[in-house]
Enzyme design. Structure first.
Site, PDB file in Angstrom:
ATOM      1  N   ASP A 151      32.340  44.740  41.857  1.00  0.00           N
ATOM      2  CA  ASP A 151      32.547  45.613  40.306  1.00  0.00           C
ATOM      3  C   ASP A 151      33.731  46.210  39.725  1.00  0.00           C
ATOM      4  O   ASP A 151      34.569  46.688  40.846  1.00  0.00           O
ATOM      5  CB  ASP A 151      31.130  45.894  39.579  1.00  0.00           C
ATOM      6  N   GLU A 162      39.587  46.953  37.534  1.00  0.00           N
ATOM      7  CA  GLU A 162      40.733  46.599  36.447  1.00  0.00           C
ATOM      8  C   GLU A 162      41.128  48.767  36.085  1.00  0.00           C
ATOM      9  O   GLU A 162      42.462  48.777  35.899  1.00  0.00           O
ATOM     10  CB  GLU A 162      40.172  46.466  35.199  1.00  0.00           C
ATOM     11  N   ASP A 167      31.158  40.933  30.206  1.00  0.00           N
ATOM     12  CA  ASP A 167      29.879  41.466  29.604  1.00  0.00           C
ATOM     13  C   ASP A 167      30.451  41.182  28.409  1.00  0.00           C
ATOM     14  O   ASP A 167      31.267  41.756  27.286  1.00  0.00           O
ATOM     15  CB  ASP A 167      30.622  43.640  29.643  1.00  0.00           C
TER      16      ASP A 167
END
Length: 767
Positions: free
Chosen positions: A437, A440, A505
């Site tokens: 995860d 970014e 998400d």
């Protein structure tokens, strides 16, 4: 970035200089192309060459059908890394042919040519096919290449100090009438990018914004070409949004390089793009089964996990992979790679028992490259110099996500080795896969990387590549080349080599499901073969009808994962354990079993996708039907491989509109035949959706009632013929992805049936 105020005026605070003519053409240093010297005003006399800026434009043959273009203002600018890892499987030979006539100079690289106009004082470079038709693809016309300063300068002496002046390099290619542009990563907005401003800059913005987790500097045009922008730095594109008839690409710096890739079909473009940046990596057959997650902020412990898996088994819903999301770790200690022993006192034993009991085969855990300062690993990594630093020597920290969080500096080889060591401890406990995860939000100001040669602006996007590459290769080293699977959220060009990715998400709404479809389609047109989505949506609690519609969509993606934020995704928690055939449990069971039956087809198509650089699912309709103009507009349906058309349902009452291209298409469930091309409206319950088989298809399915993901894909199977004509084929693979034969239609007979084992059957569904 817009440099003009409308068509006539320069934007306020900007000075723009354009290449106005091609003054001189010489061979490039590689002898594979031509170098154009382009002054920023027309040179009519010798005196016009003084006090004048120029743009150098190097046009070179890369390989057959691919040409690179590099625009440079000042050649002396330092070339800082990192750079994309191009041609990872080796660079093909490039044969360049240069011809000069009265009308211009042409560079030819196989099927693609670039012709520089020979007219005096003109700037015109046309990219076209090399055949006798010479079909134009796109063009660099007047005022289409140049550089800009902001704030605007009025005197060349001001450029003696560039510290407070930004310099941009840009090119503008023409957009043809009716041309559409697609790709540029996982973008959740309109499928056709014409009319949009797109910024290639990785960010954690969810699926309901113009930000993207996966910015890929590649786009594909409906006119038969693609463009790869060869820089990981921030790229800004005005796609028919500054000038309606042009696509502008700009970067802050002295150079801009891109490759134009000739197809003419999308398949050929994506295949050549995969040569340039790497073919998609392979994934094992078990990864196509259902993945079940704990969800994010829910409360769970060993007892909860066991109840989820035993509950799924009791409902005959096979789970291939169980995923522990963030709170397998102790709060404030993410990511320290240690199970929270209050909730999981014996993680290795628990994992071993789960596998021994046969209720799950593989286990995945959530990780990220951010270390909260409350964890012991933060102190260890900080002491050893493994964390990104500020320019004053402090460790770069902020309270975004984790308190006092530091970022692992993967430009430090020792930090990489340390991070892999942390992963190996998880592998020792029975962890088979890693969810990588984040990655970014990588700062680019006031930072100092271990490798001082890198540009922080280029590292922002490129971090996704080195992060996922490191984890993927660690998995390969432990489990074997074709057994590595990670679940990544962030990506840049080349990340397709490290599958797989998921869509980030999304909310638990039909609109967010449609956003996710658009994101998956766009990423597929950016060279990624495998993609998944949070079934049911991540944010919020999906009502039963959305959950069930999303289950149908999610089980027909290449990979399928149940995952949420603050609510569970096991079906009985969604609808109070409705035990009817229209309940969530029954719906999930039906679609999970269907995917198991489809595995001989899906896994065969997966191998073809890897070879061709194609998306398995979601595959945009334009890949299979490029000559159908409607196919370039379709953003609510997709192909699963080359033979199955899928149209997800976004309405509570089951109403759905979909488009069938030309030919007789067969409803997979009912056998009904609908002849395309045209639009259709249907209403479906929760056990079906528009799933149509393309004409001229041989389809191999697992036996009726098959529930496993991994089995012998040539034994006890069912072969179906759908309007199969002479020459129709179906490649047979085993559950390791190895080719074991081929079925082929010869007249009215199917050749190769002797390769099938057990009680295999043949059925002509449509003829």
């Amino acid at each position: 970035m817009k440099f003009r105020d409308g068509q006539w005026l320069v934007a306020e605070g900007v000075r723009v200089e354009y290449a106005e003519e091609v003054y001189r053409i010489t061979p490039t240093a590689s002898n594979k192309g031509i170098s154009l010297l382009c002054p920023t005003r027309k040179v009519m006399t010798r005196g016009d060459t003084l006090n004048l800026g120029t743009v150098s434009l190097d046009i070179e043959a890369a390989f057959d059908g691919v040409i690179s273009i590099e625009a440079t203002h000042w050649q002396g600018a330092v070339r800082r890394g990192p750079d994309f890892d191009l041609f990872p499987a080796g660079r093909p030979d490039a044969e360049a042919r240069i011809t000069k006539t009265e009308t211009g100079t042409t560079l030819t690289a196989g099927s693609l040519s670039a012709t520089v106009s020979g007219k005096p004082h003109e700037f015109n470079i046309t990219f076209h096919s090399s055949d006798k038709n010479g079909k134009p693809l796109t063009t660099l016309l007047n005022r289409s290449v140049g550089y800009a300063y902001t704030p605007a300068t009025s005197n060349p002496k001001q450029l003696a100090d560039m510290r407070n002046i930004k310099h941009y390099t840009f090119t503008q290619t023409t957009l043809g009438v009716g041309e559409s542009i697609h790709g540029l990563g996982e973008r959740f907005g309109p499928f056709n990018k014409v009319g949009q401003k797109v910024e290639l800059w990785n960010d954690d913005g969810g699926t309901s914004s113009d930000q993207a987790y996966k910015n890929i500097s590649f786009y594909l045009s409906s006119r038969g070409y693609g463009v790869f922008i060869d820089t990981p730095e921030r790229v800004e594109l005005e796609i028919g949004s500054e000038r309606c008839c042009r696509l502008q690409t700009s970067v802050e710096g002295q150079r801009l390089k891109w490759y134009i890739i000739h197809g003419p079909s999308p398949r050929e473009i994506l295949s050549k793009y995969s040569i340039l940046t790497g073919a998609p990596g392979g994934v094992p057959s078990w990864s196509f089964g259902l993945w079940l997650s704990t969800s994010f902020t829910t409360s769970y412990d060993e007892k909860t996990v066991n109840s989820f898996l035993t509950g799924m088994k009791a409902r005959d819903i096979p789970v291939e992979v169980f995923h522990f999301d963030c709170f397998w770790l102790k709060a404030f200690q993410w990511c320290d790679f240690e199970f929270d022993r209050e909730m999981f006192p014996d993680p290795k034993g628990q994992i071993s028992r789960l596998k021994a009991d046969g209720i799950v085969k593989k286990v995945c855990v959530w990780t990220n490259p951010y270390l909260g300062q409350a964890s012991a690993v933060f102190a260890e990594a900080a002491a050893k110099g493994y964390l990104l630093k500020r320019k004053n020597g402090d460790i770069f920290q902020w309270d975004l996500w984790q308190t006092g969080m530091g970022i692992v500096d993967f430009t430090n080889p020792d930090a990489c080795a340390w991070f892999v060591g942390c992963l190996e401890k998880l592998f020792d406990q029975g962890i088979d896969s890693i969810k990588t995860d984040f990655g970014e939000r990588i700062p680019f100001e006031d930072v100092q990387w271990f490798d001082t040669s890198v540009d922080p602006g280029r590292m922002h996007n490129f971090y996704a590549f080195i992060y996922n590459k490191l984890v993927y290769e660690a998995l390969q080293k432990r489990y074997g080349k074709n057994e590595a699977v990670l679940f990544a959220r962030t990506a840049t060009a080349g990340n397709q080599r490290f599958p797989l990715t998921w869509g980030g998400d999304c909310e638990s709404t039909p609109e967010a499901m449609a956003e996710s479809v658009r994101g998956g389609l766009s990423l597929g047109l950016s060279g990624f073969a495998f993609w998944s989505v949070d079934i049911g949506g991540f944010e919020g609690s999906p009502p039963p009808w959305i959950y069930k519609r999303w289950v149908a969509f999610g089980l027909l993606c290449s990979h399928s994962r149940l995952h949420g934020s603050n609510s569970y995704r096991v079906p009985w928690t969604v609808d109070d354990d409705d035990k009817t055939e229209e309940g969530c449990s029954a719906t999930l069971r039906k679609w999970t079993h269907l995917k198991a039956r489809l595995m001989p087809y899906i896994f065969s198509q997966a191998q073809e996708s890897i070879k061709g650089g194609l998306p398995l699912s979601l595959r945009a309709m334009c890949i299979e039907f490029p000559d159908d103009p409607t196919a370039w507009t379709l953003d609510r349906q997709f192909m699963l491989g080359d033979s199955l058309l899928v149209a997800p349902i976004f309405e509570e009452d089951g109403t759905v509109q979909f488009y069938l291209p030309q030919g007789p298409w067969t409803n997979f469930f009912s056998g009904e035949v609908i002849v395309g091309s045209g639009w259709h409206t249907q209403t479906h319950g929760f056990g079906t959706l528009p799933l149509f088989v393309r004409p001229n298809t041989l389809l191999v399915l697992g036996k009726e009632g098959e529930t496993r993901t991994v089995y012998d894909y040539t034994s006890d199977v069912e072969v179906r013929s759908y309007f199969a004509e002479d020459g129709a084929t179906m490649n047979l693979v085993d559950n390791q992805g190895n080719s074991v034969g081929k079925l082929e239609m010869k007249g009215s007979e199917i050749l190769g049936l002797e390769q099938l084992k057990g009680n295999s059957t043949v059925a002509v569904i449509s003829k």
